[in-house]
Design a protein around this motif. Structure first.
Motif, PDB file in Angstrom:
ATOM      1  N   ALA A  94       0.831  -1.207   0.000  1.00 12.59           N
ATOM      2  CA  ALA A  94       0.000   0.000   0.000  1.00 12.59           C
ATOM      3  C   ALA A  94       0.867   1.259   0.000  1.00 12.59           C
ATOM      4  CB  ALA A  94      -0.919  -0.010   1.217  1.00 12.59           C
ATOM      5  N   ALA A  98       0.729   4.027  -2.970  1.00 17.78           N
ATOM      6  CA  ALA A  98       0.234   5.352  -2.599  1.00 17.78           C
ATOM      7  C   ALA A  98       1.278   6.442  -2.761  1.00 17.78           C
ATOM      8  CB  ALA A  98      -0.269   5.326  -1.158  1.00 17.78           C
ATOM      9  N   LYS A 160      -4.054   1.482   1.826  1.00 11.39           N
ATOM     10  CA  LYS A 160      -3.674   2.495   0.840  1.00 11.39           C
ATOM     11  C   LYS A 160      -4.439   3.800   1.078  1.00 11.39           C
ATOM     12  CE  LYS A 160      -3.920   3.448  -4.148  1.00 11.39           C
ATOM     13  NZ  LYS A 160      -5.025   4.426  -4.067  1.00 11.39           N
TER      14      LYS A 160
END
Length: 279
Positions: A94, A98, A160
């Motif tokens: 994540a 991100a 995320k």
């Protein structure tokens, strides 16, 4: 009575009725576990046992069987490792999705979303073939990698969102102070995304703790089975189901779930409310 008080009264009545409906199966499970097996087939049936009928013989039998203690330990081991490994992998994944832009980033995230809509039971045959090749059949170590693979997509999707809500200025400040990517990940992203990680960890623990079809497929040894398989072993045993043992073991299986939820409740509530208020 004013309309406002009347509406509040109706809401309270509906909430109490809903609570009773939700709690009835659990109350029945506990009351049945306190009955002797012979009292379960009496007519007319009674929801609560008489005071003189209350017994702990079902719990004594369960706790006196080494195989059930072993099944309990297997479930604890499998669920704990599933939570820890999935938290590490999904948090790192994540964070990368991100915070970094790289070719195929959107495609990778789309693939993660796609895997979330595939029913797990449809993958049992290819998973079994993979488990045979990995030589993990009839081993609790054959459960953990598959459980982790199941929960990573959802965990990554949820975490995320938390990472994206962390101001990038904190990352930049860490880089300016000489911090590396690992420092940003462990000292900035992980602490601030802790509510999201805790929320998905509860879900992941429940997934591994309650999973039945895959564990029943790959585990044949009674001593290596997890609790759901052990509970199913009472059905049809000796030509009838020993409901007292079933419900006693079911009540005991709730203890770790309650412990995990209570310990993570603060983070779970934060995870549910995160993003609802913009600062």
């Amino acid at each position: 009575m004013s309309k406002r008080r009347l509406s509040q009264l109706v809401i309270y009545i509906l909430l109490i009725a809903g609570l009773i409906i939700v709690m009835m199966p659990m109350i029945y499970m506990v009351s049945t576990s306190l009955k002797p097996n012979g009292a379960l087939y009496e007519y007319p049936p009674r929801f609560f046992p008489k005071l003189k009928e209350i017994t702990l013989e079902n719990y004594a039998y369960i706790l006196g069987q080494k195989k059930f203690i072993g099944n309990f330990g297997n479930s604890i081991l499998v669920s704990t490792l599933t939570v820890v490994l999935s938290a590490i992998v999904s948090s790192a994944l994540a964070f990368c999705i991100a915070r970094f832009k790289f070719p195929g980033r959107s495609l990778l995230f789309g693939f993660i979303i796609l895997t979330m809509i595939i029913p797990g039971t449809t993958m049992i045959v290819p998973q079994y073939e993979l488990a045979v090749k990995l030589k993990t059949i009839n081993s609790i170590w054959g459960l953990i990698p598959f459980y982790v693979a199941w929960v990573i997509p959802y965990s990554t999707f949820m975490i995320k969102g938390f990472v994206e809500n962390i101001p990038k200025e904190l990352d930049e400040a860490t880089y300016m102070d000489g911090g590396s990517i690992l420092v940003v990940f462990f000292n900035v992203s992980i602490p601030l995304a802790k509510p999201g990680i805790a929320s998905v960890s509860i879900f992941n623990f429940l997934t591994a703790w309650e999973e039945f079809p895959w564990a029943n497929t790959v585990i044949n040894d009674d001593l290596k089975r997890t609790l759901p398989i052990a509970i199913s072993g009472f059905f049809g045993q000796h030509q009838f189901t020993q409901w007292g043992y079933v419900f006693a073991l079911s009540v005991l299986s709730l203890i770790p779930i309650l412990a995990v939820f209570i310990s993570c409740q603060r983070f779970f509530v934060q995870g549910l409310t995160a993003g609802s208020v913009k600062g």
